[in-house]
Design a protein around this motif. Sequence first.
Motif, short mmCIF file in Angstrom:
data_model
loop_
_atom_site.label_atom_id
_atom_site.label_comp_id
_atom_site.label_asym_id
_atom_site.label_seq_id
_atom_site.Cartn_x
_atom_site.Cartn_y
_atom_site.Cartn_z
N TRP A 114 6.83 3.16 3.03
CA TRP A 114 6.01 2.35 2.12
C TRP A 114 5.57 1.04 2.77
O TRP A 114 4.43 0.59 2.60
CB TRP A 114 6.80 2.09 0.85
CG TRP A 114 6.17 1.12 -0.10
CD1 TRP A 114 5.12 1.34 -0.94
CD2 TRP A 114 6.57 -0.24 -0.32
NE1 TRP A 114 4.84 0.22 -1.68
CE2 TRP A 114 5.71 -0.77 -1.31
CE3 TRP A 114 7.56 -1.06 0.23
CZ2 TRP A 114 5.82 -2.09 -1.76
CZ3 TRP A 114 7.67 -2.36 -0.23
CH2 TRP A 114 6.81 -2.87 -1.19
N SER A 115 6.46 0.43 3.53
CA SER A 115 6.15 -0.87 4.14
C SER A 115 5.02 -0.77 5.16
O SER A 115 4.37 -1.78 5.47
CB SER A 115 7.40 -1.46 4.81
OG SER A 115 7.80 -0.69 5.92
N LEU A 117 2.35 1.29 4.77
CA LEU A 117 1.11 1.72 4.15
C LEU A 117 0.09 0.59 4.09
O LEU A 117 0.46 -0.59 4.01
CB LEU A 117 1.38 2.22 2.72
CG LEU A 117 2.18 3.52 2.57
CD1 LEU A 117 2.46 3.79 1.09
CD2 LEU A 117 1.45 4.70 3.20
N SER A 119 -2.68 -1.74 2.23
CA SER A 119 -2.51 -2.43 0.95
C SER A 119 -2.86 -1.60 -0.28
O SER A 119 -2.06 -1.51 -1.21
CB SER A 119 -3.32 -3.73 0.94
OG SER A 119 -3.10 -4.43 -0.25
N LYS A 122 -0.27 1.10 -0.72
CA LYS A 122 1.03 0.47 -1.02
C LYS A 122 1.13 0.12 -2.50
O LYS A 122 2.17 0.31 -3.14
CB LYS A 122 1.17 -0.79 -0.16
CG LYS A 122 2.59 -1.30 -0.01
CD LYS A 122 2.60 -2.43 1.02
CE LYS A 122 4.02 -2.89 1.27
NZ LYS A 122 4.07 -3.97 2.29
N GLU A 123 0.04 -0.38 -3.06
CA GLU A 123 0.04 -0.76 -4.47
C GLU A 123 0.08 0.46 -5.38
O GLU A 123 0.65 0.41 -6.48
CB GLU A 123 -1.21 -1.60 -4.77
CG GLU A 123 -1.19 -2.96 -4.09
CD GLU A 123 -2.50 -3.70 -4.25
OE1 GLU A 123 -3.39 -3.21 -4.99
OE2 GLU A 123 -2.66 -4.77 -3.61
#
Length: 363
Positions: A114-115, A117, A119, A122-123
């Motif tokens: 996830w870190s 991805l 923006s 990620k959201e």
Amino acid sequence: MILVTGGAGFIGSNFVLDWLRQSDEPVVNVDKLTYAGNLNNLAGLRDDTRHIFMHADICDGDKMQELLSTYKPTAIVHFAAESHVDRSIHGPAEFVRTNINGTFSLLEAVRTYWSQLASPDKEKFRFLHVSTDEVYGTLDPDDAPFSETTAYAPNSPYSASKAASDHLVRSYHHTYGLPTLTTNCSNNYGPYHFPEKLIPLIIANALAGKSLPIYGDGQQIRDWLYVGDHCVAIRRVLEAGKPGETYNIGGWNEKANLDVVHTLCDMLDALQPNVVGTSYREQITYVTDRPGHDRRYAIDARKIERELGWRPAETFDSGIRKTVQWYLDNQAWVGDVQSGAYLKWVDKNYKQRKSSSDAQETA
């Protein structure tokens, strides 16, 4: 694409089947295939390219990272767990390994994925953790049902391990910002339920002419939730739930175990009468209660109804009728499950529990 853990188990397989009936979004299905994982649950998907099955263990962090990097899911739905209280009493170590260590390994792999991805992705990403009402402990007859703010008080190795996994998921949201969602559900029932749990066990034993074992006095109360309703609720939480939040999912159906067994016997009397002409109720046997048996569970599901608009579609009467008919129509599935290790487990569990009458005679 979403990634589902434990998708060959009871609730997980129902969810995968429901997801692919409702959506063209593919599913990567990760399951270790322990005693409760059954690929026959997913037989209808064998030629469906939207279903990608991976035989893997969530405790294998490297494998989880590899799958995430390869398939790039937009969400994780985490069902994988050891889930039977009696098994946790006989062997708690496997519950700690899978439910706590496995969830930790999965969270670490997901956090790394996830870190990295972009923006927008990620959201959009979500990690949905499926848990149980048993983490809240037990209720007295007049206590209010469990809410999302009820203090945790687990009473078995199983519920303690699930409580620990809930806390890990919560911590990864508050510490790292991982967009997690947690659901705590009441007792599920329906198709593909492994026949060591109450409802499928009673149906199978009744039809086989075996005793119907009831723990203690049979007055333990549970809130019963049809598995199809649970799947709809999870989809709704995944779609609109607020990251970091917990949602209790219940059926608004509090029933004593003995009343459930009586209902099953009466339905079977009508749908498939006993060949000797007696009621299946006559096969009921009371056995010594299990240690630390929680007396009552009840779910207050008003938050998910108020915030997300979900409420169960099935009453207990409609859901249990569908369930009994499914087992009558799928006795070959039950027979396959009842072979080998499962029969050894049932023997191990119940041979140690004399009937109440036997216990009184011994005393």
